[in-house]
Structures are given as structure tokens and as C-alpha cells.
Write a protein that holds these residues in place. Sequence first.
Motif, PDB file in Angstrom:
ATOM      1  N   THR A  48      -0.400  -6.588  -2.440  1.00 39.26           N
ATOM      2  CA  THR A  48       0.334  -5.585  -2.792  1.00 39.26           C
ATOM      3  C   THR A  48      -0.076  -4.844  -3.846  1.00 39.26           C
ATOM      4  N   LEU A  49      -0.243  -5.497  -4.904  1.00 44.09           N
ATOM      5  CA  LEU A  49      -0.540  -4.975  -6.063  1.00 44.09           C
ATOM      6  C   LEU A  49      -2.016  -4.241  -6.251  1.00 44.09           C
ATOM      7  N   LEU A  50      -2.693  -4.913  -5.187  1.00 43.80           N
ATOM      8  CA  LEU A  50      -4.107  -4.260  -5.033  1.00 43.80           C
ATOM      9  C   LEU A  50      -3.937  -2.864  -4.433  1.00 43.80           C
ATOM     10  N   LYS A  51      -2.956  -2.765  -3.211  1.00 46.15           N
ATOM     11  CA  LYS A  51      -3.044  -1.451  -2.502  1.00 46.15           C
ATOM     12  C   LYS A  51      -2.162  -0.365  -3.473  1.00 46.15           C
ATOM     13  N   PHE A  52      -1.327  -1.132  -4.400  1.00 51.95           N
ATOM     14  CA  PHE A  52      -0.621  -0.182  -5.381  1.00 51.95           C
ATOM     15  C   PHE A  52      -1.411   0.485  -6.527  1.00 51.95           C
ATOM     16  N   ARG A  53      -2.658   0.022  -6.638  1.00 52.12           N
ATOM     17  CA  ARG A  53      -3.663   0.857  -7.576  1.00 52.12           C
ATOM     18  C   ARG A  53      -3.886   2.258  -6.759  1.00 52.12           C
ATOM     19  N   SER A  54      -3.655   2.595  -5.678  1.00 51.38           N
ATOM     20  CA  SER A  54      -3.964   3.623  -5.065  1.00 51.38           C
ATOM     21  C   SER A  54      -2.961   4.744  -5.003  1.00 51.38           C
ATOM     22  N   VAL A  55      -1.604   4.160  -5.464  1.00 52.34           N
ATOM     23  CA  VAL A  55      -0.505   5.105  -5.452  1.00 52.34           C
ATOM     24  C   VAL A  55      -0.680   6.589  -6.403  1.00 52.34           C
ATOM     25  N   SER A  56      -1.181   6.251  -7.656  1.00 55.41           N
ATOM     26  CA  SER A  56      -1.345   7.388  -8.564  1.00 55.41           C
ATOM     27  C   SER A  56      -2.126   7.045  -9.722  1.00 55.41           C
ATOM     28  N   LYS A  57      -2.546   7.750 -10.388  1.00 55.19           N
ATOM     29  CA  LYS A  57      -3.298   7.572 -11.550  1.00 55.19           C
ATOM     30  C   LYS A  57      -2.648   6.726 -12.732  1.00 55.19           C
ATOM     31  N   SER A  58      -1.248   7.052 -12.814  1.00 59.46           N
ATOM     32  CA  SER A  58      -0.630   6.208 -13.776  1.00 59.46           C
ATOM     33  C   SER A  58      -0.534   4.692 -13.061  1.00 59.46           C
ATOM     34  N   TRP A  59      -0.189   4.494 -11.960  1.00 66.91           N
ATOM     35  CA  TRP A  59      -0.170   3.147 -11.357  1.00 66.91           C
ATOM     36  C   TRP A  59      -1.571   2.344 -11.612  1.00 66.91           C
ATOM     37  N   LEU A  60      -2.532   3.071 -11.236  1.00 64.78           N
ATOM     38  CA  LEU A  60      -4.028   2.472 -11.596  1.00 64.78           C
ATOM     39  C   LEU A  60      -4.035   2.085 -12.811  1.00 64.78           C
ATOM     40  N   SER A  61      -3.584   3.048 -13.709  1.00 64.98           N
ATOM     41  CA  SER A  61      -3.871   2.673 -15.326  1.00 64.98           C
ATOM     42  C   SER A  61      -3.130   1.466 -15.601  1.00 64.98           C
ATOM     43  N   LEU A  62      -2.102   1.399 -15.206  1.00 64.70           N
ATOM     44  CA  LEU A  62      -0.872   0.298 -15.514  1.00 64.70           C
ATOM     45  C   LEU A  62      -1.594  -0.930 -14.865  1.00 64.70           C
TER      46      LEU A  62
END
Length: 370
Positions: A25-39
Motif C-alpha cells: 500500500t505504501l508503494l502505491k501511495f507514493r503516486s498520490v502526490s509530490k508531498s506524499w512521495l517526499s514523505l
Amino acid sequence: MKMEEMPTLPQDIIIEILIRLPLKTLLKFRSVSKSWLSLLSDTQFHKTHINFSINNPKFTDYTLAAVPTVSGLGKICQVYTISSVNSSVIVSKHECPSKTLSLSAWILGSCNGLICLTTDSFNLMVLNPCTGKFNVFPDLNIEYEVGDGGVHVSYGFGYDSYAEDYKVVKMFSFPRIDDEGRHVNMVSVYSLKGSSWSSIQGFDSGHVNGNVGVFANGVLHWEGCYDYVLGGVSLEIVTLDLATERYGRIALPRYEGRGIRWRLGESRGRLVACCNCESNKADMWVMKEYGVEKTWTKLVTISSPDDGRVNISPLFVAENGDEVLVKLGTEVTLYNSSNASFKRIVDYVSGDFLQVQVATYLESLASPHV
């Protein structure tokens, strides 16, 4: 009517939620937004996620990567998810996240979701099988006058939390030409942060029996043999603290007799030792409190179904020890102590196992580039 904006959760609450989610799930969440990718790319989040997983073993699934070499088929990578529910160990097939493991010549250890292995060329690799990211660097060789006893080479891989650095240890052990029975040990450490090898002092007299060290509690462990202790041989665990680069010893449970072989492992943060004390029998012990030798507790005695001598190595232990996952010679099998049954885990299409390399690890976002 103007729609009200959704309230934004505080960052610390978001992190507390995310560290409890499956890695897929975390790997998919990297595509949610730039801020989530950064986090999710931040090393501090990686540490928080790893620490939560280590400190909450009841809620953490582990992964078993097995690379059997099968006659006529070569190397095959098979990956499994390991779950522990009270007395049961549940092992389920999991798609292989990286073909790189299939190409490895040897698995040299795992730590924080990273696996250290050799490659087909004279290089080493640190790989995150979940993200597919890897770091390749040259292996180390030395020139030394070797006697009739040859040279024994052993590796170790772990994390130095003080320097925030992953390290690979390589030991060369030579019998002394002028002193029968004793050994010279030359030890070098590779720093992923410094991208370089450096030599450290070798430990005295003894040598390690295993080819690969076990990492637990910030310390590497090898099955060790100290020669001429009180006129005989002493079997103990040789330790190396990666932060201080100091050696130590941990006493093993005492056994009488000759031909005893120990195999070490780590399960959910605890050091596990398997004493292969008879031709087809082994006792499995767990250290309940790290570094306190009196807390060695025998979990189970395993009788091998094979007639000949087969070394048993621990891979994963259920909470109360009723079921244990072990490497039994060239097989990976689940042993149930209640009915003394074995269930083969690693399967193959045809042919026979020539050898099998294994690593158990928790899935993480840790980067092999420090």
C-alpha cells in the motif's frame, strides 16, 4: 452552498497511520502526490516504519526469500510471506519482487528489509527486494601466505545505528603455519556511506565456523570455535558490534560430547541457536533477553526424517515455539512439534535440490544508498 474543505490531519498523525499499513500500500501511495512521495522517500520515515515493525512483532509479517539451486533447472527465486498467529506459523506464496535474487551466487545476510548478496562477477550487492533498488560495489580480496589448512571466508551484514550506516564485514581466517590449531583472522568492513573498505583488528585465537553472520540487536553473530581453551575446544558465539567494532563472546548452552554443530538464526528480534547434537536430532534454543546467557530457553527438539546427518538451521519461530520454520539440509520446511510433522515449503517443478540459500526479512522502504 459552498462545500467545506476537508480538514488536514497533522503530519505526526499521518505518519502514525502510514507506518501501520502494508508495504504494498505504501508503494502505491507514493503516486498520490509530490508531498506524499517526499514523505515516503524520507529516510526518517523509513527508520520510523522499520522501528515500528521490529517493536511490534505480533503485527508484523516477515518475508522468506529462498533461492534453491535445482538439478537441471539452475537457480529459482521463490518468495513467501510468513505470519505468526499464537502457536501457528502461516507461510503463503508471494510473487517474487525482483529477479536479481535469482542471479545471486550467495546470500550474505539481511537487515531492515535489505539483503546483501554476491553477484556473478566479483562484486557485492545490497538489494531492497520490495522496491527493486540496489547498490553494487567491489568485493575484497587479499594476498596472504596460506598453509595446508587453506583459508575460511565468512561475511556479515548489518546496520550501525550510531553512524546511520549499513556495513558489510568480511573475515579471512588462516591456520597459523607455526602454531597448529590456532588461527590468524583478518577482518575488513565496507561502509555503504563511505563507499570504501577498511581493515579492523581481528579477534584472538579462534575462528568462525559459519559462512554468514546473523545480525541482531546491532551486533553480528557467528558460530565460533576457540582452540586450546582449558586444553580443549570451546564452542561459543563470536560477536562484533558494528558501532564500536569491538568483539565479544556469548556462551552457548552446554553440551557434552564431540561432533556438535551449532547453527544460528534470528527470529523477530531474538537470537536463536540450533544445536545439531546427534546424527538426526537438533535442539532449538532462543535467548529471551539479549546478552543474558541464563535466559537461553530450549523450545523444541527436532528429529530429522532423514537417516543421515543433516544440519538444521533456524529461520522463524512462532510465539510459543510450537511451530518453527527451519532449513533442513537443502530443504526449507515447517516443523510442528505437537505431532512431530514436517511440511515442505519451497517447491520446484522437477529435479533435486543441490543447495538452497535463504533470507528472512521484514519488508521496508529502506534505501541501499545511504
